[in-house]
Design a protein around this motif. Structure first.
Motif, short mmCIF file in Angstrom:
data_model
loop_
_atom_site.label_atom_id
_atom_site.label_comp_id
_atom_site.label_asym_id
_atom_site.label_seq_id
_atom_site.Cartn_x
_atom_site.Cartn_y
_atom_site.Cartn_z
N PHE A 51 4.39 7.69 37.91
CA PHE A 51 4.48 7.33 39.32
C PHE A 51 3.97 8.49 40.17
CE2 PHE A 51 7.47 4.17 37.77
CZ PHE A 51 7.09 3.07 38.51
N VAL A 52 3.31 8.15 41.26
CA VAL A 52 2.91 9.15 42.25
C VAL A 52 4.09 9.29 43.20
CG1 VAL A 52 1.27 9.74 44.08
CG2 VAL A 52 0.49 8.48 42.05
N LEU A 53 4.67 10.47 43.23
CA LEU A 53 5.88 10.71 44.04
C LEU A 53 5.48 11.28 45.40
CD1 LEU A 53 8.05 12.19 41.16
CD2 LEU A 53 7.93 9.82 41.96
N GLU A 54 4.97 10.42 46.25
CA GLU A 54 4.44 10.84 47.54
C GLU A 54 5.50 11.44 48.45
OE1 GLU A 54 5.94 6.78 48.06
OE2 GLU A 54 4.57 7.62 46.60
N GLU A 55 6.74 11.03 48.28
CA GLU A 55 7.80 11.54 49.15
C GLU A 55 8.11 13.01 48.89
OE1 GLU A 55 9.69 10.06 45.44
OE2 GLU A 55 8.26 9.18 46.82
N ARG A 56 7.67 13.55 47.77
CA ARG A 56 7.93 14.95 47.43
C ARG A 56 6.81 15.90 47.87
NH1 ARG A 56 10.50 14.63 41.37
NH2 ARG A 56 12.15 13.16 41.89
N HIS A 57 5.75 15.35 48.45
CA HIS A 57 4.58 16.17 48.80
C HIS A 57 4.08 15.82 50.19
CE1 HIS A 57 4.25 17.44 44.60
NE2 HIS A 57 4.49 16.18 44.30
N ASP A 58 3.61 16.83 50.90
CA ASP A 58 2.95 16.60 52.19
C ASP A 58 1.49 16.24 51.99
OD1 ASP A 58 5.28 17.16 53.61
OD2 ASP A 58 4.84 19.30 53.67
N ASP A 59 0.89 16.79 50.93
CA ASP A 59 -0.51 16.56 50.62
C ASP A 59 -0.59 15.51 49.52
OD1 ASP A 59 -3.19 16.69 50.01
OD2 ASP A 59 -3.13 18.76 49.26
N MET A 60 -1.24 14.39 49.81
CA MET A 60 -1.29 13.30 48.84
C MET A 60 -2.18 13.64 47.65
SD MET A 60 0.89 11.13 49.74
CE MET A 60 1.83 12.55 50.27
N GLU A 62 -2.20 16.52 46.18
CA GLU A 62 -1.27 17.24 45.29
C GLU A 62 -0.32 16.26 44.60
OE1 GLU A 62 0.63 20.04 43.06
OE2 GLU A 62 -1.27 20.21 44.11
N ALA A 63 0.11 15.22 45.29
CA ALA A 63 0.98 14.22 44.68
C ALA A 63 0.27 13.52 43.52
CB ALA A 63 1.43 13.20 45.73
N VAL A 64 -1.00 13.19 43.71
CA VAL A 64 -1.77 12.53 42.66
C VAL A 64 -2.01 13.50 41.50
CG1 VAL A 64 -4.00 11.49 42.09
CG2 VAL A 64 -2.83 10.85 44.20
N VAL A 65 -2.33 14.76 41.80
CA VAL A 65 -2.57 15.75 40.74
C VAL A 65 -1.30 15.95 39.92
CG1 VAL A 65 -3.03 18.21 40.33
CG2 VAL A 65 -4.49 16.90 41.89
N ARG A 66 -0.14 15.99 40.57
CA ARG A 66 1.11 16.14 39.82
C ARG A 66 1.33 14.95 38.89
NH1 ARG A 66 4.89 20.16 41.91
NH2 ARG A 66 6.31 19.25 40.40
N ALA A 67 0.99 13.75 39.35
CA ALA A 67 1.10 12.56 38.50
C ALA A 67 0.11 12.65 37.34
CB ALA A 67 0.88 11.30 39.32
N CYS A 68 -1.09 13.17 37.60
CA CYS A 68 -2.09 13.37 36.53
C CYS A 68 -1.51 14.29 35.45
CB CYS A 68 -3.37 14.00 37.08
SG CYS A 68 -4.36 12.95 38.15
N ARG A 69 -0.90 15.38 35.88
CA ARG A 69 -0.33 16.33 34.92
C ARG A 69 0.79 15.69 34.11
NH1 ARG A 69 0.11 21.03 39.36
NH2 ARG A 69 -2.08 21.64 39.43
N CYS A 70 1.63 14.93 34.76
CA CYS A 70 2.74 14.25 34.07
C CYS A 70 2.22 13.27 33.03
CB CYS A 70 3.61 13.55 35.10
SG CYS A 70 5.03 12.68 34.39
N ALA A 71 1.26 12.43 33.41
CA ALA A 71 0.69 11.46 32.47
C ALA A 71 -0.03 12.18 31.33
CB ALA A 71 -0.26 10.52 33.20
N HIS A 72 -0.69 13.29 31.64
CA HIS A 72 -1.40 14.05 30.61
C HIS A 72 -0.43 14.63 29.60
CE1 HIS A 72 -3.94 17.33 28.96
NE2 HIS A 72 -4.85 16.37 29.02
N ARG A 73 0.73 15.10 30.06
CA ARG A 73 1.77 15.60 29.13
C ARG A 73 2.22 14.49 28.19
NH1 ARG A 73 3.46 18.44 33.74
NH2 ARG A 73 5.02 16.85 34.23
N LYS A 74 2.32 13.27 28.68
CA LYS A 74 2.70 12.14 27.83
C LYS A 74 1.64 11.89 26.75
CE LYS A 74 5.30 9.62 31.37
NZ LYS A 74 5.36 8.37 32.15
N VAL A 75 0.37 11.96 27.14
CA VAL A 75 -0.72 11.77 26.16
C VAL A 75 -0.65 12.86 25.10
CG1 VAL A 75 -3.23 11.87 25.88
CG2 VAL A 75 -2.25 10.53 27.73
N GLN A 76 -0.44 14.10 25.52
CA GLN A 76 -0.36 15.21 24.57
C GLN A 76 0.83 15.04 23.63
OE1 GLN A 76 -0.43 18.53 27.39
NE2 GLN A 76 -2.37 19.18 26.45
N ALA A 77 1.98 14.63 24.16
CA ALA A 77 3.17 14.44 23.32
C ALA A 77 2.93 13.35 22.28
CB ALA A 77 4.38 14.10 24.18
#
Length: 101
Positions: A51-60, A62-77
């Protein structure tokens, strides 16, 4: 926004034939989801999502990049788990204490 834009903003690079997709989550009140997908001859396959957690970021971005990192960690796991299972495949079978007689 292109893949290059996301990577330059801090998103992990993906293998050839893989891409990021941002879409509305269903039901729509849940906000947005980011997906990592692998392109095939016909269509694409979902590899991981977050999920893109837009409520945690002022810059959207950065919100998308954080979601990219989270999904990428799942792929790596999943890849690490798959490698462990492949290594266990080598141990399948009977293990005769007498050396195979």
């Amino acid at each position: 926004m292109s893949m290059a834009d996301l990577v330059s903003a801090g998103a992990p690079e993906l293998p050839e034939g893989w891409f990021y997709r941002v879409k509305r989550a269903y039901p729509y009140r849940l906000g947005f989801k980011l997906e990592i997908r692998q392109q095939h001859r016909i269509g694409s396959e979902l590899m991981a999502d977050a999920f893109v957690l837009e409520e945690r970021h002022d810059d959207m971005t950065e919100a998308v990049v954080r979601a990219c990192r989270c999904a990428h960690r799942k792929v790596q796991a999943r890849a690490e788990a798959g490698a462990k299972l492949a290594a266990l495949e080598m141990c399948l079978g009977d293990h005769d204490p007498k050396g195979g007689r």
